[in-house]
Design a protein around this motif. Sequence first.
Motif, short mmCIF file in Angstrom:
data_model
loop_
_atom_site.label_atom_id
_atom_site.label_comp_id
_atom_site.label_asym_id
_atom_site.label_seq_id
_atom_site.Cartn_x
_atom_site.Cartn_y
_atom_site.Cartn_z
N VAL A 82 0.83 -1.20 0.00
CA VAL A 82 0.00 0.00 0.00
C VAL A 82 0.87 1.26 0.00
O VAL A 82 0.54 2.25 -0.68
N GLU A 83 1.98 1.24 0.72
CA GLU A 83 2.90 2.37 0.70
C GLU A 83 3.47 2.58 -0.70
O GLU A 83 3.63 3.71 -1.17
N PRO A 404 -6.96 -0.30 -1.49
CA PRO A 404 -6.47 -0.76 -0.19
C PRO A 404 -7.62 -1.07 0.76
O PRO A 404 -8.60 -0.32 0.84
N LEU A 405 -7.51 -2.18 1.46
CA LEU A 405 -8.53 -2.58 2.41
C LEU A 405 -8.44 -1.72 3.67
O LEU A 405 -7.37 -1.20 4.01
N PRO A 406 -9.54 -1.57 4.40
CA PRO A 406 -9.50 -0.81 5.66
C PRO A 406 -8.48 -1.42 6.62
O PRO A 406 -8.40 -2.64 6.77
N GLY A 407 -7.68 -0.56 7.24
CA GLY A 407 -6.67 -1.03 8.19
C GLY A 407 -5.38 -1.49 7.56
O GLY A 407 -4.49 -1.97 8.26
N ALA A 408 -5.25 -1.35 6.23
CA ALA A 408 -4.02 -1.77 5.56
C ALA A 408 -2.86 -0.91 6.04
O ALA A 408 -2.99 0.31 6.18
N PRO A 409 -1.68 -1.51 6.30
CA PRO A 409 -0.53 -0.73 6.78
C PRO A 409 -0.04 0.21 5.69
O PRO A 409 0.22 -0.20 4.58
N ALA A 410 0.06 1.48 6.02
CA ALA A 410 0.53 2.48 5.06
C ALA A 410 1.13 3.65 5.81
O ALA A 410 0.53 4.71 5.96
N ALA A 411 2.33 3.44 6.33
CA ALA A 411 2.97 4.48 7.12
C ALA A 411 3.39 5.65 6.26
O ALA A 411 3.77 5.50 5.11
N ASP A 412 3.31 6.87 6.83
CA ASP A 412 3.72 8.07 6.11
C ASP A 412 5.18 8.39 6.29
O ASP A 412 5.75 9.22 5.62
N LYS A 413 5.83 7.73 7.24
CA LYS A 413 7.23 8.03 7.52
C LYS A 413 7.94 6.76 7.94
O LYS A 413 7.32 5.71 8.13
N GLU A 414 9.24 6.86 8.05
CA GLU A 414 10.03 5.71 8.46
C GLU A 414 9.62 5.28 9.87
O GLU A 414 9.34 6.11 10.73
N PRO A 415 9.58 3.97 10.13
CA PRO A 415 9.18 3.51 11.45
C PRO A 415 10.16 3.96 12.53
O PRO A 415 11.35 4.11 12.29
N GLY A 416 9.63 4.19 13.70
CA GLY A 416 10.46 4.61 14.82
C GLY A 416 11.31 3.46 15.32
O GLY A 416 11.18 2.32 14.89
N PRO A 417 12.21 3.75 16.28
CA PRO A 417 13.14 2.72 16.76
C PRO A 417 12.44 1.52 17.40
O PRO A 417 12.89 0.39 17.23
#
Length: 447
Positions: A82-83, A404-417
């Motif tokens: 999705v990203e 994209p299905l509801p709840g699909a992972p689609a982060a707007d930024k790099e994941p945190g530590p």
Amino acid sequence: MPASATKPLRVAVLADSDTRWKWGALTANRIAPSGPGDPGDTADGADIRLDGYLLRGRATPTARQLGEVGVRADSLREVTAVEFLRAMREESYDLLVLALVGGGVQAMLHGLKRIWEDRPQRPVVVTGYVGVVYEKLADGLLLRHGADLVLANSRQDAERFRAVYEGVRADSGSVTEVALPFLGGAAYTGEHDPYTVVFAAQPSVPESRKDRTYLLNRLVQHARRHPEREVLLKLRSKPGEHTTHIEELPYQKLSQRLDLPPNFRLVYGHMGEVLDRTDLLVTVSSTAALESLHRRIPTVVLTDLGIREALGNHHFVGSGCLASWDQLDAGHRPEPDEDWVARQGVAADGSYATAFDAARERITKLLARPGGLPPLTPYYTPVTAPGYLPGILARHHLGPDGTPLPGAPAADKEPGPVRQIVRRAARGAYRHGVQRVAPVIRRMGEL
């Protein structure tokens, strides 16, 4: 339009493993319509921007694997499906190479069709195969149908691909004959000092401990028989890493139980660099055999475990390269059949320089098409495959229409530590399960 002095050709590659990243990035450089180029370099020195996207999953390559591939990119980041689709909606590219398994290609084709439906311009979409196609021919091809170009690595593959598409009344015009993009290197001119035998291991062929132990023992025995030779076991990945295929029983672990002779070594690194010092390449069915044949290095495809579809060595019937360890120990050296080699896209005759011309010409015409390109039209739709397609799309969090299905992972930024630590732990647990727990459960089930 093709790259010019003022506007670079923008190219994106989406890959789901180290080997597919290598194939996708090198293919992009080969088929960019500015010139033939060399592996790892932009086409003919043209001004090309290459953005790499690594699809998050079990085989997402590590930094070491990416470094070993040695392909440069202007940017490289890990994404979910999705990203990636979001990036394709927001960014403007001329060429997109989908270097994924068949299901991944199909999901992306439907997702891309959806996000581009209101855009007048879209990239030329290209897909294909990393190497030898010896299983799931119809399944894999129909999952790739819908791309503008479906690359065939040889004349034989091109004929087979077209026959499959025409057999289901799907458009076969996308099939384009090329060659493997990573062939190259100097032709073999004679024996090295020391004479070097290389066994190119594969992660999933053969599968059983018995067969893998047998091959390892024969390789070690060959080293003991010939102490004047250097015998190398060329490995694809280190324990804990995954490549295109899952490796439950790494040769590294199996070799720890053996008393290895001093002229036997385990090696990693770029296959081309290993072939630079190879006098005899031995494998079960690896694409490395085609790389070796391209350079006219003596090449053997083993028959010790039979000639079987499950092993993939049936693909080499007619090659003249089939032989057993007993024959090799006795001094036999197979002679490749030139007609067979010519049909496999190996191009040992010097024709490799023109192998990608047809693809470049086709892409140039598509980029110059007035009014842009038509919508993507995969063979599989909710009408033609209502019981199959939804499941493929759902694995990538897409609905039947590519949304994209509801709840699909689609982060707007790099994941945190914290998220990065959790992700690494999850991958470690998965790999532990594949390499340690699953084999134990399988053995218990056989009791």
